[in-house]
Design a protein around this motif. Structure first.
Motif, PDB file in Angstrom:
ATOM      1  N   GLN A   4       0.826  -1.210   0.000  1.00  0.00           N
ATOM      2  CA  GLN A   4       0.000   0.000   0.000  1.00  0.00           C
ATOM      3  C   GLN A   4       0.863   1.264   0.000  1.00  0.00           C
ATOM      4  O   GLN A   4       0.700   2.174   0.819  1.00  0.00           O
ATOM      5  CB  GLN A   4      -0.967  -0.010   1.192  1.00  0.00           C
ATOM      6  CG  GLN A   4      -1.969  -1.155   1.141  1.00  0.00           C
ATOM      7  CD  GLN A   4      -2.970  -1.139   2.276  1.00  0.00           C
ATOM      8  OE1 GLN A   4      -2.631  -0.738   3.397  1.00  0.00           O
ATOM      9  NE2 GLN A   4      -4.191  -1.560   2.007  1.00  0.00           N
ATOM     10  N   ALA A   5       1.792   1.287  -0.955  1.00  0.00           N
ATOM     11  CA  ALA A   5       2.733   2.404  -1.073  1.00  0.00           C
ATOM     12  C   ALA A   5       2.226   3.403  -2.109  1.00  0.00           C
ATOM     13  O   ALA A   5       2.080   3.071  -3.292  1.00  0.00           O
ATOM     14  CB  ALA A   5       4.110   1.881  -1.476  1.00  0.00           C
ATOM     15  N   ASP A   6       1.948   4.610  -1.665  1.00  0.00           N
ATOM     16  CA  ASP A   6       1.424   5.638  -2.572  1.00  0.00           C
ATOM     17  C   ASP A   6       2.329   5.892  -3.786  1.00  0.00           C
ATOM     18  O   ASP A   6       1.816   6.089  -4.896  1.00  0.00           O
ATOM     19  CB  ASP A   6       1.204   6.945  -1.816  1.00  0.00           C
ATOM     20  CG  ASP A   6      -0.013   6.873  -0.887  1.00  0.00           C
ATOM     21  OD1 ASP A   6      -0.669   5.811  -0.843  1.00  0.00           O
ATOM     22  OD2 ASP A   6      -0.298   7.875  -0.199  1.00  0.00           O
ATOM     23  N   PRO A   7       3.672   5.915  -3.630  1.00  0.00           N
ATOM     24  CA  PRO A   7       4.509   6.200  -4.802  1.00  0.00           C
ATOM     25  C   PRO A   7       4.331   5.190  -5.941  1.00  0.00           C
ATOM     26  O   PRO A   7       4.511   5.551  -7.108  1.00  0.00           O
ATOM     27  CB  PRO A   7       5.934   6.155  -4.232  1.00  0.00           C
ATOM     28  CG  PRO A   7       5.774   6.508  -2.794  1.00  0.00           C
ATOM     29  CD  PRO A   7       4.479   5.886  -2.389  1.00  0.00           C
ATOM     30  N   THR A   8       3.984   3.941  -5.600  1.00  0.00           N
ATOM     31  CA  THR A   8       3.782   2.962  -6.676  1.00  0.00           C
ATOM     32  C   THR A   8       2.516   3.284  -7.466  1.00  0.00           C
ATOM     33  O   THR A   8       2.447   3.027  -8.669  1.00  0.00           O
ATOM     34  CB  THR A   8       3.694   1.532  -6.112  1.00  0.00           C
ATOM     35  OG1 THR A   8       2.532   1.407  -5.270  1.00  0.00           O
ATOM     36  CG2 THR A   8       4.929   1.181  -5.312  1.00  0.00           C
TER      37      THR A   8
END
Length: 338
Positions: free
Chosen positions: A246-250
């Motif tokens: 759940q990584a926003d940058p991805t």
């Protein structure tokens, strides 16, 4: 010596030969009479690949390095090897003779361009930066970054050199080919990612591509080097528990955004293998160029049991072990933004 026709001819040639030799020496080796005057401290000349000697001499005259082209043409006829001038950019800083100018350009390494590659750039941004400062263009650089032969040569299992373009300050040959430019960067990456770091990755059960992929996410999450080991520990803990990153940058990467924007709920539904809100595990590859601190953070993470983090709104992050504590941190972040 008898006064014969032959001796008279030899005497005449000897008398004429000394002045001729002196003139030739002056013509070839005397500085300044046909070259850069003292009033001009330097000139920058660009030589393109395949450019003729006449064209090069024309540029020298246009930039007031020489007064006349013909004396240098005569010099190249006497010394044919001096016609071979490598493509590149040359900064001419001293007064030369006709011979020494051509010899200097024939033997002197071309100018180098000192370029700083900041961490966190995607490979398209790296190629744009390089293309704006070097003779090569960004399109050719991106094409070379996806060249299967170059990838195979450097043991990259990814589809591009994304993540392998180690940030730092480089001295590039101004007229270097795309492959030569990338080889310079890959050499520095291999010098950094040495056997000791490779051994650390193997010990943690991570491939090189996985290290760079996770490091790129860490790089995109925070510019603070002191915080990176903690960020890395959160993602490693989530991976160990089988949780989605759940990584926003991805998601930003999946959306094709070059600069970070606010993530909306509808953005989380994008169908992409880089969307770590939908897919477990790491994305297929790096999302940017991680710096050394981010790579080390993945290999030497902080010891923590944190599973969540959120921005403080002041440059850092709040960390939490439980979802309920995380929600409280989110509330603190929202208050800080008000």
């Amino acid at each position: 010596m008898p006064n014969t026709p032959l001796t008279r001819v030899l005497t005449f040639l000897g008398a004429a030969g000394v002045p001729t030799l002196c003139f030739l020496l002056w013509f070839l080796f005397s500085p300044g009479w046909n070259t850069l005057p003292v009033s001009r401290p330097y000139a920058v000349i660009t030589v393109q690949k395949g450019e003729s000697i006449r064209s090069i001499l024309g540029k020298l005259r246009q930039h007031h390095v020489i007064k006349y082209e013909r004396p240098l043409l005569v010099t190249t006829r006497l010394f044919s090897s001096l016609r071979n001038i490598k493509p590149g950019r040359y900064t001419i800083t001293t007064r030369h003779s006709n011979y020494s100018l051509l010899e200097w350009m024939h033997q002197h390494p071309q100018d180098e361009e000192r370029i700083m590659i900041p961490p966190g750039l995607r490979m398209e941004a790296v190629s744009g930066l390089l293309g704006s400062r070097l003779a090569t263009d960004s399109i050719s650089l991106v094409k070379a970054m996806r060249d299967p032969s170059l990838l195979k040569q450097h043991a990259s299992t990814a589809g591009s050199l994304e993540g392998y373009l180690l940030p730092g300050t480089y001295n590039f040959a101004w007229a270097g080919s795309p492959e030569e430019v990338l080889e310079t960067m890959l050499f520095h990456f291999r010098m950094f990612y040495d056997e000791s770091l490779q051994a650390e990755a193997r010990q943690k059960g991570l491939t090189e591509l996985e290290v760079l992929t996770l490091a790129s996410i860490v790089e995109a999450e925070t510019p603070l080097d002191e915080e990176k080991p903690l960020i890395a520990s959160v993602y490693l803990n989530r991976l160990a528990k089988g949780m989605k990153l759940q990584a926003d940058p991805t998601v930003q990467y999946a959306l094709g955004r070059e600069t970070p924007e606010r993530i909306l709920y509808r953005d989380l539904d994008i169908d992409s293998p880089y969307n770590t809100y939908r897919h477990k595990g790491l994305p297929p590859g790096p999302i940017c160029s991680p710096g050394k601190a981010s790579i080390r953070a993945v290999l030497f993470p902080a010891e923590s049991s944190y599973l969540y983090f959120v921005a403080t709104g002041n440059g850092g992050h709040y960390f939490a072990r439980t979802h309920s504590a995380h929600l409280k941190n989110v509330s603190k972040y929202r208050r800080n933004r008000e």
